[in-house]
Design a protein around this motif. Structure first.
Motif, mmCIF file in Angstrom:
data_model
loop_
_atom_site.group_PDB
_atom_site.id
_atom_site.type_symbol
_atom_site.label_atom_id
_atom_site.label_comp_id
_atom_site.label_asym_id
_atom_site.label_seq_id
_atom_site.Cartn_x
_atom_site.Cartn_y
_atom_site.Cartn_z
ATOM 1 N N GLN A 119 0.816 -1.220 0.000
ATOM 2 C CA GLN A 119 0.000 0.000 0.000
ATOM 3 C C GLN A 119 0.849 1.269 0.000
ATOM 4 N N GLU A 149 -11.176 4.209 -1.751
ATOM 5 C CA GLU A 149 -11.243 3.671 -0.386
ATOM 6 C C GLU A 149 -9.945 4.044 0.336
ATOM 7 N N THR A 193 -8.924 3.372 3.160
ATOM 8 C CA THR A 193 -8.335 2.268 3.929
ATOM 9 C C THR A 193 -7.340 1.452 3.098
ATOM 10 N N ASN A 194 -7.413 1.576 1.762
ATOM 11 C CA ASN A 194 -6.506 0.809 0.891
ATOM 12 C C ASN A 194 -5.056 1.263 1.006
ATOM 13 N N ILE A 241 -4.085 2.211 -6.292
ATOM 14 C CA ILE A 241 -4.143 1.544 -4.987
ATOM 15 C C ILE A 241 -5.446 1.877 -4.266
ATOM 16 N N LEU A 242 -5.858 3.149 -4.315
ATOM 17 C CA LEU A 242 -7.074 3.581 -3.624
ATOM 18 C C LEU A 242 -8.327 2.903 -4.165
ATOM 19 N N GLY A 274 -7.030 -1.427 -4.493
ATOM 20 C CA GLY A 274 -6.421 -2.062 -3.324
ATOM 21 C C GLY A 274 -5.077 -2.646 -3.705
ATOM 22 N N GLU A 330 -3.683 -5.595 -3.122
ATOM 23 C CA GLU A 330 -3.649 -6.991 -3.556
ATOM 24 C C GLU A 330 -3.991 -7.131 -5.039
ATOM 25 N N THR A 354 -3.952 -4.752 -7.319
ATOM 26 C CA THR A 354 -2.938 -4.017 -8.094
ATOM 27 C C THR A 354 -1.709 -4.870 -8.313
ATOM 28 N N TRP A 356 -8.174 -0.369 -13.300
ATOM 29 C CA TRP A 356 -8.680 0.789 -12.557
ATOM 30 C C TRP A 356 -9.700 1.560 -13.396
#
Length: 364
Positions: free
Chosen positions: A38, A168, A170-171, A237-238, A241, A243, A245, A255
């Motif tokens: 991340q 997200e 949290t990602n 990534i956002l 996530g 994994e 990516t 994406w």
């Protein structure tokens, strides 16, 4: 070449930006996330800082040798014999990069968009406008860069705006969750592609108006390109996530497939293909053109344009045998290619600067 073709500092900025984005916008997020997870976007920032340092190195040449390009500087500093060896090595580097870039685009179209089209046909289709651009010359396709630049920026912002609802936070948490050694190590893949490759643009120094503005133009160009790559990595990534990516060969394309507005505006991932196609086109044109200039200097030819057609046939064949598949290329680009790029993008330029400085001090 330098006396016939001239471009402005602004045009050089755009070429630097387009070259920097080039093939990187599709493959870089996956390579960064595969190691730094991340924190891949932090690795992108670190790589961009190193890239700025390399630009300061490359832009030192116009101050020492105003009006001269890389092959001319190599012969002046190293002497005729050793200088030509350096030029021959750079020809191989530029030509290999051109073959890899052509194959990148062919693999992408073959696996994601034009599934039934033979790879050979895709390469020919993409190579024809490249040949035409190189034959027209540096000045002409630099003007084309000015025309296409607004479309590149527009498509990029459309992509960001339409995928923002699926972000997200949290990602990317925890931020700096990986140790800094891992984050820095991950950034080296981006240093190899594309920042060390930017040494190729020193081949065109003799064609830039106002050489004293070269450093400023280089810095602005790489800053724009780096910003696009950092934002691309961050949003990949956002939205996907770390994994997903990590698992995808072309995560940026995945994406873009996430775009969905009210079940009406969907499947416009072709914008990524168009964005990548434009930037990749200029990276291929610049790499191929630089290789031809190296040959022109190496054999004292009157005009590199005589080589465009015959060398394009060799480039076509080379691109088909360059590597077996996309997975192999990702591993090659993030590991093996870095060693080659360090030689041509760091070791040789530093040697040229050191030897050149010592010669100038000796003469004075």
């Amino acid at each position: 070449m330098g006396k016939e073709e001239r471009i402005s500092s602004r045009q050089f900025v755009l070429l630097v930006m387009l070259f920097t984005v080039g093939s990187s916008i599709i493959i870089i997020p996956s390579s960064l996330v595969s190691t730094a997870s991340q924190d891949g976007w932090i690795s992108a920032i670190l790589a961009s800082i190193i890239g700025l340092g390399l630009v300061f190195l490359y832009s030192s040449f116009p101050k020492l040798y105003p009006g001269l390009d890389l092959p001319s500087i190599a012969e002046l500093v190293m002497g005729k014999f050793f200088g030509r060896i350096v030029v021959a090595l750079y020809f191989f580097f530029c030509f290999t990069l051109a073959a890899l870039v052509l194959r990148n685009f062919g693999d992408f179209l073959k696996t994601k968009i034009m599934l039934e089209t033979p790879l050979e046909a895709i390469h020919i289709m993409f190579l024809i406008p490249v040949i035409y651009a190189v034959k027209l010359g540096f000045e002409t396709y630099s003007r084309v860069a000015e025309i296409t630049f607004p479309f590149v920026v527009l498509m990029f912002f459309i992509l960001i705006a339409l995928t923002s609802p699926q972000v997200e936070i949290t990602n990317i948490q925890p931020i700096a969750g990986e140790d800094w050694k891992t984050i820095f190590g991950s950034s080296l893949s981006m240093v190899g592609v594309p920042f060390l490759e930017l040494v190729i643009l020193t081949t065109f120094y003799s064609s830039i108006n106002h050489p004293e503005k070269t450093r400023k133009s280089f810095i602005i160009g790489i800053t724009l390109g780096s910003t696009i790559l950092i934002i691309t990595t961050l949003f990949t990534i956002l939205v996907l996530g770390p994994e997903l990516t990590r698992l995808k060969v072309y995560p940026t394309y995945v994406w873009a497939k996430k775009i969905s507005i009210a079940d009406f505006l969907e499947r416009i991932e072709v914008t990524v293909a168009a964005l990548w196609g434009i930037t990749l086109f200029f990276k291929l044109v610049l790499s191929f053109h630089a290789a031809l200039i190296m040959l022109e200097k190496l054999f004292n030819l009157k005009d590199y344009r005589l080589l465009v057609i015959p060398m394009s046939f060799i480039l076509y064949i080379y691109s088909l045998i360059a590597y077996p598949n996309s997975a192999y290329f990702i591993d090659f680009a993030t590991k093996t290619w870095l060693a080659y790029a360090l030689l041509f993008g760091l070791v040789i330029p530093v040697l040229l600067l050191i030897i050149g400085q010592l010669k100038k001090r000796g003469q004075s």
